[in-house]
Design an enzyme around this catalytic site. Sequence first.
Site, PDB file in Angstrom:
ATOM      1  N   LEU A 177      -3.997   4.156   0.648  1.00 50.78           N
ATOM      2  CA  LEU A 177      -4.633   4.684   1.821  1.00 50.78           C
ATOM      3  C   LEU A 177      -5.578   5.454   1.533  1.00 50.78           C
ATOM      4  O   LEU A 177      -6.755   5.406   2.518  1.00 50.78           O
ATOM      5  CB  LEU A 177      -3.528   5.294   2.607  1.00 50.78           C
ATOM      6  CG  LEU A 177      -3.708   5.478   4.085  1.00 50.78           C
ATOM      7  CD1 LEU A 177      -3.792   4.073   4.985  1.00 50.78           C
ATOM      8  CD2 LEU A 177      -2.550   6.319   4.707  1.00 50.78           C
ATOM      9  N   GLY A 201      -1.700   4.295  -4.672  1.00 53.00           N
ATOM     10  CA  GLY A 201      -1.683   3.001  -5.167  1.00 53.00           C
ATOM     11  C   GLY A 201      -0.711   3.004  -6.285  1.00 53.00           C
ATOM     12  O   GLY A 201      -0.312   1.798  -6.736  1.00 53.00           O
ATOM     13  N   VAL A 204       0.857  -1.112   0.098  1.00 55.14           N
ATOM     14  CA  VAL A 204       0.032   0.161  -0.066  1.00 55.14           C
ATOM     15  C   VAL A 204       1.077   1.326   0.155  1.00 55.14           C
ATOM     16  O   VAL A 204       2.142   1.267   0.588  1.00 55.14           O
ATOM     17  CB  VAL A 204      -1.067   0.098   1.299  1.00 55.14           C
ATOM     18  CG1 VAL A 204      -0.214   0.126   2.216  1.00 55.14           C
ATOM     19  CG2 VAL A 204      -2.189   1.198   1.127  1.00 55.14           C
ATOM     20  N   CYS A 205       0.337   2.256  -0.562  1.00 55.77           N
ATOM     21  CA  CYS A 205       1.060   3.561  -0.752  1.00 55.77           C
ATOM     22  C   CYS A 205      -0.072   4.543  -0.444  1.00 55.77           C
ATOM     23  O   CYS A 205      -1.115   4.266   0.079  1.00 55.77           O
ATOM     24  CB  CYS A 205       1.821   3.776  -1.768  1.00 55.77           C
ATOM     25  SG  CYS A 205       0.905   3.979  -3.453  1.00 55.77           S
ATOM     26  N   ALA A 206      -0.030   5.848  -1.069  1.00 55.92           N
ATOM     27  CA  ALA A 206      -0.925   6.966  -0.649  1.00 55.92           C
ATOM     28  C   ALA A 206      -2.010   6.859  -1.715  1.00 55.92           C
ATOM     29  O   ALA A 206      -3.137   6.911  -1.387  1.00 55.92           O
ATOM     30  CB  ALA A 206      -0.417   8.496  -1.098  1.00 55.92           C
TER      31      ALA A 206
END
Length: 135
Positions: free
Chosen positions: A122, A97, A93-95
Amino acid sequence: MKFIVDNWMLILIALSSGGMLAWPLLRGANSGSLTAQGAVQLINRERAVVVDVREPEEFAAGHMTGARNVPLNQLEEKLAAAVKNKTVPLLLVCATGSRAQRAVAVAKKLGYEQAQAVAGGLKSWKDANLPVEKA
């Protein structure tokens, strides 16, 4: 045969609408990403491990509950130490995608065959009102 000739327009409409319904399923099967709800199911049912590939400052501001932080630029060196079992589902996961999609390729290269990115990152996790914790 007469039925097909007489109703070719209806058959064409039925096939095209079926294709449009199936398109997201076919596209999603190869993308290596899943929804926030799908991630919750993997976490609860298969004990998936969540790895946040954002920078430590971003991670400290808020992250998925239970996530481990391994920045994308350090993923090749540190992923094996963070997640020892390569057979469990790995959720990246990141901010939003985009970094997580790149991380999936790195993880699969390292032998994590069940690596998937959380679509929307996220942001989609928060939009689904799922728990976030701060470090």
